[in-house]
Scaffold this motif. Structure first.
Motif, PDB file in Angstrom:
ATOM      1  N   TYR A  37     -12.775 -49.836  26.443  1.00  0.00           N
ATOM      2  CA  TYR A  37     -12.720 -50.849  25.392  1.00  0.00           C
ATOM      3  C   TYR A  37     -13.075 -50.296  24.022  1.00  0.00           C
ATOM      4  CZ  TYR A  37     -12.537 -54.125  29.308  1.00  0.00           C
ATOM      5  OH  TYR A  37     -12.179 -54.789  30.439  1.00  0.00           O
ATOM      6  N   SER A  41     -15.886 -56.304  24.108  1.00  0.00           N
ATOM      7  CA  SER A  41     -17.048 -55.919  24.905  1.00  0.00           C
ATOM      8  C   SER A  41     -16.601 -55.959  26.366  1.00  0.00           C
ATOM      9  CB  SER A  41     -18.194 -56.909  24.692  1.00  0.00           C
ATOM     10  OG  SER A  41     -17.850 -58.194  25.203  1.00  0.00           O
ATOM     11  N   HIS A  42     -17.423 -55.457  27.269  1.00  0.00           N
ATOM     12  CA  HIS A  42     -17.062 -55.475  28.686  1.00  0.00           C
ATOM     13  C   HIS A  42     -16.849 -56.909  29.170  1.00  0.00           C
ATOM     14  CE1 HIS A  42     -16.776 -54.170  32.834  1.00  0.00           C
ATOM     15  NE2 HIS A  42     -17.623 -55.132  33.151  1.00  0.00           N
ATOM     16  N   GLU A  44     -16.064 -59.548  27.368  1.00  0.00           N
ATOM     17  CA  GLU A  44     -14.849 -60.086  26.749  1.00  0.00           C
ATOM     18  C   GLU A  44     -13.599 -59.575  27.451  1.00  0.00           C
ATOM     19  OE1 GLU A  44     -16.070 -60.756  22.045  1.00  0.00           O
ATOM     20  OE2 GLU A  44     -15.469 -58.769  22.743  1.00  0.00           O
TER      21      GLU A  44
END
Length: 199
Positions: A37, A41-42, A44
């Motif tokens: 990414y 974010s992870h 998201e």
């Protein structure tokens, strides 16, 4: 979508030896995407992947991973937008607020995060956002839920239909360059194109 394909035995990638090197590299990278990414974010990214699976009605991980990667790279890119409706925030802000809105809507309606919901609950939230019927008023105060939904849907579908597995599902023969089409008369197909029901 593959379970509904009229071309169950067709694999567009089998024709890749006929493509030029650049095309092989571009399409090949879509087959095994690696998401690191840059924008999301992870959490998201996981939300995008989960919501996109409902938008395109496909749950194949390799396809959804590519869709998420494509959206992430597009949002991280310094290339601007061509046009956008008056009052709609820039795409980076639109996604930040919109994804927060999906999560807030999930909490308001079901008391848990979107990813943890049942499929029918995830679908219901997206339907309500698409119709502009939101409960998390604060999170949607600076962004129309309908505007976000339209952009997210368009971007997800654009990415989805550029994956070679989906090309195979719909019988798209992939890039014809450099060999080109020979049988251009109505109703005829070249030998390398998909045949409905594998006929």
């Amino acid at each position: 979508m593959s379970k509904n394909s009229r071309y169950p035995a067709y694999d567009v990638w089998a024709e890749h030896t006929h493509w030029d090197d650049h095309t092989k590299q571009v399409v090949g990278s879509r087959r095994s995407p690696q998401v690191a990414y840059q924008f999301f974010s992870h959490s998201e990214g996981l939300l995008v992947q989960t919501a996109a699976s409902e938008l395109v009605n496909d749950h194949r991980l390799e396809v959804l991973t590519f869709v998420t990667q494509h959206l992430d790279e597009a949002l991280a890119s310094p290339i601007g937008e061509a046009q956008r409706k008056v009052g709609v925030p820039p795409k980076k802000q639109l996604y930040r607020w919109g994804l927060a809105g999906i999560e807030a809507e999930s909490q308001a309606r079901y008391g848990t995060g979107y990813v943890a919901l049942k499929k029918e609950e995830q679908q219901a939230i997206l339907q309500e956002i698409a119709a502009g019927r939101t409960q998390a008023k604060e999170e949607w105060s600076q962004l129309s839920p309908v505007d976000f939904f339209k952009r997210f849907l368009r971007d997800a579908v654009d990415a989805y239909y550029s994956h070679p597995l989906v090309w195979s599902d719909i019988g798209y023969g992939g890039p014809a360059y450099p060999r080109g089409y020979v049988r251009v008369e109505k109703g005829l197909t070249d030998p390398w194109e998909a045949k409905a029901d594998d006929k």
